[in-house]
Design a protein around this motif. Structure first.
Motif, short mmCIF file in Angstrom:
data_model
loop_
_atom_site.label_atom_id
_atom_site.label_comp_id
_atom_site.label_asym_id
_atom_site.label_seq_id
_atom_site.Cartn_x
_atom_site.Cartn_y
_atom_site.Cartn_z
N VAL A 19 -0.64 -1.86 2.10
CA VAL A 19 -0.33 -3.04 3.00
C VAL A 19 -1.21 -3.80 3.11
O VAL A 19 -2.52 -3.52 3.57
CB VAL A 19 0.04 -2.26 4.40
N ASP A 65 1.31 -7.48 10.31
CA ASP A 65 0.85 -6.15 9.98
C ASP A 65 1.55 -4.87 10.47
O ASP A 65 1.93 -3.93 9.79
CB ASP A 65 -0.76 -5.92 10.66
N LEU A 111 3.61 -1.93 8.51
CA LEU A 111 3.30 -0.52 8.52
C LEU A 111 4.34 0.34 8.95
O LEU A 111 4.61 1.46 8.58
CB LEU A 111 1.96 -0.51 9.40
N PHE A 154 -3.86 0.85 3.78
CA PHE A 154 -4.02 -0.66 4.45
C PHE A 154 -5.19 -1.29 4.25
O PHE A 154 -6.51 -0.68 4.20
CB PHE A 154 -3.95 -0.17 6.37
N LYS A 199 -3.07 1.11 14.73
CA LYS A 199 -2.48 2.74 15.03
C LYS A 199 -2.44 2.87 16.42
O LYS A 199 -1.31 3.42 16.88
CB LYS A 199 -3.71 3.68 14.63
N ILE A 219 -1.65 7.14 7.12
CA ILE A 219 -1.91 5.71 6.51
C ILE A 219 -3.28 5.89 6.45
O ILE A 219 -4.08 6.26 7.22
CB ILE A 219 -1.93 4.90 7.56
#
Length: 267
Positions: free
Chosen positions: A176, A183, A187, A200, A211, A227
């Motif tokens: 990503v 964003d 995600l 990321f 997050k 991630i």
């Protein structure tokens, strides 16, 4: 084989390379084995060889490595001092249970689809990944707003928006690199894909903030742990091209992890 490759389905090609005494199949016989262990084309003999070949094929699907198996009667294995299932000097031995008591050496070759690299975003790093990825064997898909896709060059599949890509038989890796343009959406969609690696492109502080927002939206902590951020190995990269190289190096490390360990053991 052509059909399976066209469908990006993995398969194993088993080839009889040597026979001694009476065997049903002779050198040059081939069979195509699907991932479920079924023989979908060709022929390499009856049940005497089938069990050992399918077992070796399933192992090849897991590690991607070729192997040579030697199916021999019990007395010959005893003369060699090897047990069924044992490997010696790159040859895996199996016992021939059939009355013919012949010997067959069979080469097992996995034919796996190219791994998929899915890139969310069309940032300079994303563009560099799209150009560099095919050079090390990846099929590239770029997901980004339609107005941003024009900047992406190279042999890539372009998808408008950030919807989750359909699962493919090949290993899938996701990066990503949206740089502020969607964003969270990117995600969320990336987490819907059964990818082997999701990363990321951004700072640790930004990753932590995203997050937290994803948790507030109801995503599970366990999913968020999939991630990796920031993406890439710490190579001191500065330019988009260098950052892309560090990301591909990390993906390559993940992809080859088990294969490297197996190679070291053989050495």
């Amino acid at each position: 084989m052509n059909r399976l490759q066209g469908d990006k389905e993995p398969f194993v090609l088993a080839t009889v390379v040597r026979t001694i005494s009476v065997t049903a199949a002779k050198a040059g016989a081939k069979a195509v084995i699907a991932r479920d262990g079924s023989i979908v084309g060709g022929w390499i003999g009856g049940g005497c060889a089938r069990g050992a070949v399918i077992m070796a094929a399933k192992a090849a699907f897991e590690d991607g490595e070729t192997r040579l198996i030697s199916i021999q009667p019990a007395d010959l294995l005893a003369e060699l001092g090897v047990e069924p299932g044992e490997e010696r000097e790159g040859v895996q031995f199996a016992k021939n249970m059939c009355p013919s008591q012949g010997t067959m050496d069979i080469f097992i070759e996995p034919v796996l689809p190219r791994p998929a690299l899915v890139i969310y975003g069309a940032s300079p790093v994303a563009q560099a990944l799209a150009l560099q990825g095919p050079g090390i064997g990846f099929d590239i898909t770029v997901c980004a707003p339609s107005e941003d896709l024009e900047a992406v060059q190279g042999a890539v599949v372009k998808v408008e928006g950030f919807q989750a890509v359909a699962p493919v038989p090949a290993d899938t890796y996701i990066i990503v690199s949206t740089q502020g343009r969607g964003d969270l959406s990117a995600l969320e969609e990336a987490l819907k894909v059964p990818a082997r690696h999701i990363a990321f492109v951004g700072s640790r502080r930004k990753m932590a903030s995203l997050k937290t927002k994803l948790l507030d939206k109801g995503l599970a902590q366990l999913d968020l742990e999939r991630i990796k951020g920031p993406a890439g190995l710490d190579l001191g990269a500065i330019t988009p091209e260098e950052i892309a190289m560090s990301i591909l190096a990390e993906i390559l490390m993940v992809r080859r992890k088990d294969q490297r360990q197996s190679t070291i053991q053989h050495i």
